[in-house]
Design a protein around this motif. Structure first.
Motif, PDB file in Angstrom:
ATOM      1  N   ILE A   9       0.838  -1.200   0.000  1.00  0.00           N
ATOM      2  CA  ILE A   9       0.000   0.000   0.000  1.00  0.00           C
ATOM      3  C   ILE A   9       0.875   1.253   0.000  1.00  0.00           C
ATOM      4  O   ILE A   9       0.585   2.232  -0.689  1.00  0.00           O
ATOM      5  N   ALA A  10       1.964   1.216   0.759  1.00  0.00           N
ATOM      6  CA  ALA A  10       2.825   2.389   0.896  1.00  0.00           C
ATOM      7  C   ALA A  10       3.592   2.706  -0.388  1.00  0.00           C
ATOM      8  O   ALA A  10       3.793   3.887  -0.715  1.00  0.00           O
ATOM      9  N   LEU A  11       4.023   1.679  -1.118  1.00  0.00           N
ATOM     10  CA  LEU A  11       4.926   1.892  -2.255  1.00  0.00           C
ATOM     11  C   LEU A  11       4.364   2.828  -3.332  1.00  0.00           C
ATOM     12  O   LEU A  11       5.053   3.776  -3.728  1.00  0.00           O
ATOM     13  N   PRO A  12       3.125   2.636  -3.829  1.00  0.00           N
ATOM     14  CA  PRO A  12       2.648   3.563  -4.868  1.00  0.00           C
ATOM     15  C   PRO A  12       2.552   5.009  -4.381  1.00  0.00           C
ATOM     16  O   PRO A  12       2.876   5.940  -5.131  1.00  0.00           O
ATOM     17  N   PHE A  13       2.124   5.211  -3.120  1.00  0.00           N
ATOM     18  CA  PHE A  13       2.078   6.570  -2.574  1.00  0.00           C
ATOM     19  C   PHE A  13       3.487   7.145  -2.473  1.00  0.00           C
ATOM     20  O   PHE A  13       3.720   8.305  -2.792  1.00  0.00           O
ATOM     21  N   ALA A  14       4.432   6.312  -2.022  1.00  0.00           N
ATOM     22  CA  ALA A  14       5.814   6.772  -1.868  1.00  0.00           C
ATOM     23  C   ALA A  14       6.418   7.153  -3.220  1.00  0.00           C
ATOM     24  O   ALA A  14       7.132   8.157  -3.332  1.00  0.00           O
ATOM     25  N   VAL A  15       6.129   6.363  -4.256  1.00  0.00           N
ATOM     26  CA  VAL A  15       6.622   6.676  -5.601  1.00  0.00           C
ATOM     27  C   VAL A  15       6.045   8.016  -6.068  1.00  0.00           C
ATOM     28  O   VAL A  15       6.766   8.881  -6.581  1.00  0.00           O
ATOM     29  N   SER A  16       4.740   8.202  -5.865  1.00  0.00           N
ATOM     30  CA  SER A  16       4.100   9.453  -6.275  1.00  0.00           C
ATOM     31  C   SER A  16       4.706  10.654  -5.553  1.00  0.00           C
ATOM     32  O   SER A  16       4.944  11.702  -6.159  1.00  0.00           O
ATOM     33  N   ILE A  17       4.962  10.501  -4.257  1.00  0.00           N
ATOM     34  CA  ILE A  17       5.555  11.596  -3.476  1.00  0.00           C
ATOM     35  C   ILE A  17       6.980  11.871  -3.957  1.00  0.00           C
ATOM     36  O   ILE A  17       7.374  13.026  -4.132  1.00  0.00           O
ATOM     37  N   ALA A  18       7.752  10.809  -4.195  1.00  0.00           N
ATOM     38  CA  ALA A  18       9.131  10.991  -4.656  1.00  0.00           C
ATOM     39  C   ALA A  18       9.176  11.728  -5.989  1.00  0.00           C
ATOM     40  O   ALA A  18      10.085  12.517  -6.243  1.00  0.00           O
ATOM     41  N   PHE A  19       8.181  11.511  -6.862  1.00  0.00           N
ATOM     42  CA  PHE A  19       8.174  12.132  -8.186  1.00  0.00           C
ATOM     43  C   PHE A  19       7.519  13.502  -8.211  1.00  0.00           C
ATOM     44  O   PHE A  19       7.427  14.119  -9.268  1.00  0.00           O
ATOM     45  N   LEU A  20       7.072  14.007  -7.057  1.00  0.00           N
ATOM     46  CA  LEU A  20       6.452  15.338  -7.040  1.00  0.00           C
ATOM     47  C   LEU A  20       7.391  16.409  -7.590  1.00  0.00           C
ATOM     48  O   LEU A  20       6.956  17.352  -8.235  1.00  0.00           O
ATOM     49  N   ASP A  21       8.697  16.255  -7.324  1.00  0.00           N
ATOM     50  CA  ASP A  21       9.662  17.233  -7.843  1.00  0.00           C
ATOM     51  C   ASP A  21      10.362  16.732  -9.119  1.00  0.00           C
ATOM     52  O   ASP A  21      11.367  17.266  -9.545  1.00  0.00           O
ATOM     53  N   ARG A  22       9.831  15.659  -9.698  1.00  0.00           N
ATOM     54  CA  ARG A  22      10.296  15.086 -10.963  1.00  0.00           C
ATOM     55  C   ARG A  22      11.727  14.539 -10.913  1.00  0.00           C
ATOM     56  O   ARG A  22      12.414  14.485 -11.926  1.00  0.00           O
ATOM     57  N   ARG A  23      12.156  14.158  -9.724  1.00  0.00           N
ATOM     58  CA  ARG A  23      13.464  13.496  -9.606  1.00  0.00           C
ATOM     59  C   ARG A  23      13.432  12.615  -8.366  1.00  0.00           C
ATOM     60  O   ARG A  23      12.610  12.820  -7.475  1.00  0.00           O
ATOM     61  N   VAL A  24      14.318  11.630  -8.340  1.00  0.00           N
ATOM     62  CA  VAL A  24      14.417  10.729  -7.190  1.00  0.00           C
ATOM     63  C   VAL A  24      15.853  10.789  -6.691  1.00  0.00           C
ATOM     64  O   VAL A  24      16.788  10.428  -7.412  1.00  0.00           O
ATOM     65  N   ASN A  25      16.016  11.275  -5.456  1.00  0.00           N
ATOM     66  CA  ASN A  25      17.370  11.363  -4.906  1.00  0.00           C
ATOM     67  C   ASN A  25      17.751  10.031  -4.253  1.00  0.00           C
ATOM     68  O   ASN A  25      16.915   9.123  -4.118  1.00  0.00           O
ATOM     69  N   PRO A  26      19.015   9.846  -3.853  1.00  0.00           N
ATOM     70  CA  PRO A  26      19.445   8.561  -3.290  1.00  0.00           C
ATOM     71  C   PRO A  26      18.664   8.133  -2.042  1.00  0.00           C
ATOM     72  O   PRO A  26      18.416   6.938  -1.845  1.00  0.00           O
ATOM     73  N   HIS A  27      18.253   9.084  -1.198  1.00  0.00           N
ATOM     74  CA  HIS A  27      17.481   8.744   0.004  1.00  0.00           C
ATOM     75  C   HIS A  27      16.109   8.203  -0.375  1.00  0.00           C
ATOM     76  O   HIS A  27      15.624   7.227   0.209  1.00  0.00           O
ATOM     77  N   GLU A  28      15.475   8.854  -1.348  1.00  0.00           N
ATOM     78  CA  GLU A  28      14.167   8.380  -1.810  1.00  0.00           C
ATOM     79  C   GLU A  28      14.303   7.011  -2.460  1.00  0.00           C
ATOM     80  O   GLU A  28      13.474   6.119  -2.242  1.00  0.00           O
ATOM     81  N   ASP A  29      15.364   6.840  -3.261  1.00  0.00           N
ATOM     82  CA  ASP A  29      15.589   5.564  -3.928  1.00  0.00           C
ATOM     83  C   ASP A  29      15.773   4.444  -2.899  1.00  0.00           C
ATOM     84  O   ASP A  29      15.225   3.347  -3.058  1.00  0.00           O
ATOM     85  N   ARG A  30      16.515   4.719  -1.838  1.00  0.00           N
ATOM     86  CA  ARG A  30      16.730   3.718  -0.783  1.00  0.00           C
ATOM     87  C   ARG A  30      15.402   3.341  -0.122  1.00  0.00           C
ATOM     88  O   ARG A  30      15.138   2.174   0.161  1.00  0.00           O
ATOM     89  N   THR A  31      14.537   4.331   0.086  1.00  0.00           N
ATOM     90  CA  THR A  31      13.237   4.080   0.706  1.00  0.00           C
ATOM     91  C   THR A  31      12.357   3.222  -0.203  1.00  0.00           C
ATOM     92  O   THR A  31      11.736   2.246   0.243  1.00  0.00           O
ATOM     93  N   LEU A  32      12.299   3.586  -1.483  1.00  0.00           N
ATOM     94  CA  LEU A  32      11.476   2.833  -2.422  1.00  0.00           C
ATOM     95  C   LEU A  32      11.982   1.396  -2.560  1.00  0.00           C
ATOM     96  O   LEU A  32      11.190   0.455  -2.610  1.00  0.00           O
ATOM     97  N   THR A  33      13.291   1.239  -2.586  1.00  0.00           N
ATOM     98  CA  THR A  33      13.878  -0.102  -2.675  1.00  0.00           C
ATOM     99  C   THR A  33      13.551  -0.919  -1.430  1.00  0.00           C
ATOM    100  O   THR A  33      13.200  -2.106  -1.533  1.00  0.00           O
ATOM    101  N   ALA A  34      13.615  -0.293  -0.256  1.00  0.00           N
ATOM    102  CA  ALA A  34      13.298  -0.987   0.995  1.00  0.00           C
ATOM    103  C   ALA A  34      11.839  -1.433   1.015  1.00  0.00           C
ATOM    104  O   ALA A  34      11.515  -2.555   1.443  1.00  0.00           O
ATOM    105  N   LEU A  35      10.934  -0.582   0.543  1.00  0.00           N
ATOM    106  CA  LEU A  35       9.510  -0.950   0.485  1.00  0.00           C
ATOM    107  C   LEU A  35       9.285  -2.075  -0.520  1.00  0.00           C
ATOM    108  O   LEU A  35       8.533  -3.020  -0.258  1.00  0.00           O
ATOM    109  N   PHE A  36       9.951  -1.985  -1.662  1.00  0.00           N
ATOM    110  CA  PHE A  36       9.826  -3.039  -2.673  1.00  0.00           C
ATOM    111  C   PHE A  36      10.306  -4.372  -2.107  1.00  0.00           C
ATOM    112  O   PHE A  36       9.644  -5.402  -2.259  1.00  0.00           O
TER     113      PHE A  36
END
Length: 197
Positions: A166-193
């Motif tokens: 449930i968290a992953l799609p929301f997290a992806v949408s939030i990470a892309f709000l600024d149209r880029r994914v930084n290393p911290h966001e990438d680590r979070t998305l990978t951990a959720l995946f």
């Protein structure tokens, strides 16, 4: 969001289809090409225009990034009868208060690490979060969670796969709000995946 990034590509493909003398073969090629970008091997088995819509049937093979055991489990789940395979995943309303709190804190964390150098401006962030279908109760929880630093390791520890899903799609949408994914966001998305496995 990602959809805003790829819209120019989509518009280009639409113009190509509108001006093509071989629309059917071009559309089939486009569908398989776009799915191949995701590592999915697909064959269009049927394509028809009906009632102002295009109907497409696909045969899809195992995606490149899909683990063989996960793929086999997907196939097994699909082969079960419809009563057992139609069981819905955990919804936000069905979560325990503890699960809801963890989801709110996870989303607050990905907001915090999206721009760690600057304080969150809730007046700017709020309409953006509303645009990705977060309800008022969840937004209130996120706003509260933003007031304290969050720890990814603590949030991921013991998280159940349904909550991560449930968290992953929301997290992806939030990470892309600024149209880029930084290393911290990438680590979070990978951990959720990984927590979904």
């Amino acid at each position: 969001m990602l959809s805003q990034i790829v819209r120019p590509l989509v518009r280009t493909q639409i113009r190509l289809l509108a001006n093509s003398q071989a629309t059917r073969s071009t559309l089939i090629s486009t569908i398989t090409q776009w799915l191949s970008y995701l590592g999915v091997y697909a064959v269009v088995t049927q394509l028809n225009a009906s009632s102002n819509k295009i109907q497409v049937s696909l045969t899809v093979g195992k995606p490149d990034s899909c683990d063989s055991s996960d793929w086999q489990q997907i196939l097994n789940n699909l082969e079960r009868n419809s009563e057992t395979s139609c069981a819905s995943k955990l919804s936000y309303e069905e979560m325990t208060p503890k699960q809801q709190s963890k989801l709110q804190r996870l989303l607050a964390y990905i907001i915090q690490v999206g721009d760690p150098e600057n304080a969150v401006n809730w007046d700017i962030l709020y309409p953006q979060l509303r645009s990705i279908d977060l309800d008022e109760y969840m937004l209130a929880g996120i706003k509260s969670a933003l007031k304290v630093p969050q720890s990814l390791d603590q949030l991921i520890e013991g998280i159940d796969p349904d909550l991560a899903a449930i968290a992953l799609p929301f997290a992806v949408s939030i990470a892309f709000l600024d149209r880029r994914v930084n290393p911290h966001e990438d680590r979070t998305l990978t951990a959720l995946f990984n927590a979904m496995k």
